[in-house]
Design a protein around this motif. Structure first.
Motif, PDB file in Angstrom:
ATOM      1  N   ILE A  17       0.843  -1.206   0.000  1.00 26.43           N
ATOM      2  CA  ILE A  17       0.000   0.000   0.000  1.00 26.43           C
ATOM      3  C   ILE A  17       0.874   1.251   0.000  1.00 26.43           C
ATOM      4  O   ILE A  17       0.661   2.187  -0.782  1.00 26.43           O
ATOM      5  N   ARG A  18       1.866   1.258   0.875  1.00 27.74           N
ATOM      6  CA  ARG A  18       2.763   2.421   0.978  1.00 27.74           C
ATOM      7  C   ARG A  18       3.433   2.717  -0.360  1.00 27.74           C
ATOM      8  O   ARG A  18       3.470   3.858  -0.826  1.00 27.74           O
ATOM      9  N   ARG A  19       3.996   1.682  -0.995  1.00 25.56           N
ATOM     10  CA  ARG A  19       4.725   1.897  -2.251  1.00 25.56           C
ATOM     11  C   ARG A  19       3.791   2.285  -3.397  1.00 25.56           C
ATOM     12  O   ARG A  19       4.173   3.070  -4.275  1.00 25.56           O
ATOM     13  N   LEU A  20       2.576   1.752  -3.399  1.00 31.71           N
ATOM     14  CA  LEU A  20       1.628   2.134  -4.449  1.00 31.71           C
ATOM     15  C   LEU A  20       1.266   3.611  -4.346  1.00 31.71           C
ATOM     16  O   LEU A  20       1.138   4.299  -5.364  1.00 31.71           O
ATOM     17  N   PHE A  21       1.113   4.105  -3.118  1.00 36.08           N
ATOM     18  CA  PHE A  21       0.840   5.535  -2.942  1.00 36.08           C
ATOM     19  C   PHE A  21       2.039   6.375  -3.386  1.00 36.08           C
ATOM     20  O   PHE A  21       1.882   7.455  -3.966  1.00 36.08           O
ATOM     21  N   GLU A  22       3.242   5.891  -3.117  1.00 30.29           N
ATOM     22  CA  GLU A  22       4.434   6.623  -3.550  1.00 30.29           C
ATOM     23  C   GLU A  22       4.494   6.722  -5.070  1.00 30.29           C
ATOM     24  O   GLU A  22       4.935   7.740  -5.620  1.00 30.29           O
ATOM     25  N   LEU A  23       4.038   5.663  -5.757  1.00 32.28           N
ATOM     26  CA  LEU A  23       4.038   5.679  -7.215  1.00 32.28           C
ATOM     27  C   LEU A  23       2.966   6.601  -7.785  1.00 32.28           C
ATOM     28  O   LEU A  23       3.161   7.223  -8.830  1.00 32.28           O
ATOM     29  N   GLU A  24       1.837   6.697  -7.095  1.00 35.40           N
ATOM     30  CA  GLU A  24       0.694   7.449  -7.610  1.00 35.40           C
ATOM     31  C   GLU A  24       0.695   8.921  -7.198  1.00 35.40           C
ATOM     32  O   GLU A  24       0.153   9.760  -7.902  1.00 35.40           O
ATOM     33  N   ALA A  32      -4.277  15.290  -1.538  1.00 39.19           N
ATOM     34  CA  ALA A  32      -3.224  14.899  -2.475  1.00 39.19           C
ATOM     35  C   ALA A  32      -3.271  13.403  -2.743  1.00 39.19           C
ATOM     36  O   ALA A  32      -3.057  12.954  -3.877  1.00 39.19           O
ATOM     37  N   CYS A  33      -3.559  12.616  -1.702  1.00 39.74           N
ATOM     38  CA  CYS A  33      -3.605  11.158  -1.859  1.00 39.74           C
ATOM     39  C   CYS A  33      -4.855  10.716  -2.619  1.00 39.74           C
ATOM     40  O   CYS A  33      -4.821   9.739  -3.365  1.00 39.74           O
ATOM     41  N   ILE A  34      -5.947  11.432  -2.416  1.00 37.75           N
ATOM     42  CA  ILE A  34      -7.181  11.089  -3.127  1.00 37.75           C
ATOM     43  C   ILE A  34      -7.055  11.461  -4.599  1.00 37.75           C
ATOM     44  O   ILE A  34      -7.426  10.687  -5.485  1.00 37.75           O
ATOM     45  N   GLY A  35      -6.492  12.629  -4.868  1.00 35.82           N
ATOM     46  CA  GLY A  35      -6.286  13.062  -6.242  1.00 35.82           C
ATOM     47  C   GLY A  35      -7.517  13.703  -6.848  1.00 35.82           C
ATOM     48  O   GLY A  35      -8.620  13.623  -6.293  1.00 35.82           O
TER      49      GLY A  35
END
Length: 393
Positions: free
Chosen positions: A209-216, A254-257
């Motif tokens: 989950i953490r890395r997917l958020f970093e990518l997005e 920012a995380c929601i986009g």
């Protein structure tokens, strides 16, 4: 041996992505092995490939021996008398190099074949080690692979140069893993084995989950937004606590986009696993209230000594705050590290009336001793324990 020999080595070096000098050293070792076997020598033979003018090459075959007063049967020793015939002025304890006949024809076809086999083996070993080092650097990161096949309960995910293993305990029960599916996996471990690197990957680790958020989310990658904590029940729900280093940047937004596109991309990758993005706060009261999102909280009362919190919610928010089978409050407890007791406003009012009208303390327990979810707290493994709700009269 002419310049074609170097051309061949340079081509191999390019194709296999092995440094030329490293490849030359492999050939030297291979030729030394072949020479020693063909001549039935027991000592250590060394070969040095020399590049001459006109792009021609030659090679020197020799043995290194130690000068001693009284040599034993060891092939790596030579007497002082014999050594001084070769190199005057040598002393006991010195190393002396003794040249051996270096005609390629003398080595014969068997020796040449042996050298070829050793070179191929060395190349394979170098490739395996290079691949191991490449993937060892990817531990704790996310890579994209293709589901290739199943071996027993393991799912094999092709990552390009290697096939990674997705073991049963790292699989999400609700995910299909169909043939040729492209999925992102979290690299747990890389082991170096004689058959090459063995890569273990996960689809259940919170780090995914953490890395997917970093990518997005670019704001996470550049450090503006920080992920403080991630808890997860794989395939069902995750909670991510975030904060912003810049007051002008809303970490949650920012995380929601835009229109939720960023978090939706992650949800799609996780086969529609629900994700709650929570604003982290140094104020435990505010943080606990946020952690129960999407439920709305009326108030939070803390008991720092017991590390417990009594949370009051509107009646119509009670089931939402608890979640299916206690999932929402269980994740909130793990996220915050606090034991959480939830009561609705009507339950709280009934308990207050009961205390006023009942003189026996055994029939009207004090506030917080029983509630909709009793004794919910993080345990030593980082998970939350939950007992069945006790009825409130």
């Amino acid at each position: 041996m002419n310049g074609e020999f170097l051309d061949v080595l340079q081509q191999i070096a390019r194709d296999k992505e092995i440094p030329l000098q490293e490849l030359i050293e492999m050939v030297e070792v291979a030729l030394a092995t072949a020479y020693r076997r063909s001549h039935f020598l027991s000592g250590e033979v060394k070969v040095k490939i020399l590049q001459e003018k006109g792009n021609r090459v030659s090679y020197r075959v020799y043995m290194e021996k130690t000068v001693v007063d009284h040599p034993t049967t060891s092939p790596n020793e030579i007497s002082l008398q014999e050594a001084r015939k070769i190199r005057p002025g040598v002393n006991v304890g010195d190393q002396i190099e003794i040249d051996l006949p270096s005609s390629m024809e003398e080595m014969g076809r068997i020796a040449a074949q042996t050298a070829r086999n050793v070179v191929l083996q060395r190349i394979r070993e170098a490739e395996r080690h290079k691949t191991y080092e490449e993937f060892a650097e990817k531990v704790d990161t996310v890579v994209t692979g293709t589901v290739q096949r199943r071996e027993g309960r393991n799912v094999i995910v092709h990552l390009g140069k290697v096939d990674a293993i997705l073991p049963p305990q790292e699989q999400v029960e609700t995910e299909p893993y169909d043939l040729n599916d492209r999925i992102k996996v979290y690299v747990l471990e890389v082991r170096e084995t004689p058959r090459g690197p063995q890569v273990i990957v996960s689809r259940t680790h919170p780090g995914l989950i953490r890395r997917l958020f970093e990518l997005e989310v670019p704001e996470i990658e550049d450090g503006t937004v920080i992920i403080k904590s991630v808890v997860r029940e794989p395939g069902a729900r995750s909670k991510v606590a975030v904060m912003s280093r810049d007051e002008k940047v809303d970490a949650q937004g920012a995380c929601i986009g835009p229109r939720g596109i960023r978090v939706q991309n992650i949800v799609n990758e996780l086969y529609n696993e629900k994700i709650d993005i929570v604003r982290w706060s140094a104020d435990d009261t505010a943080y606990i209230a946020e952690s129960l999102s999407p439920a709305k909280v009326t108030r939070v009362e803390l008991d720092p000594e017991k590390k417990s919190a009594l949370v009051v919610v509107p009646d119509n928010q009670l089931s939402l705050a608890i979640g299916k089978s206690g999932q929402n409050v269980r994740l909130a407890a793990r996220l915050t590290g606090w034991r959480i007791d939830i009561r609705s406003e009507s339950q709280l009012a009934k308990a207050a009336l009961q205390r006023e009208g009942d003189s026996e303390p055994t029939q009207s327990p004090p506030l917080g001793e029983h509630n909709a979810l009793d004794n919910l707290e993080p345990d030593n493994t980082g998970t939350a324990s939950i007992a069945a709700p006790k009825p409130v009269s």
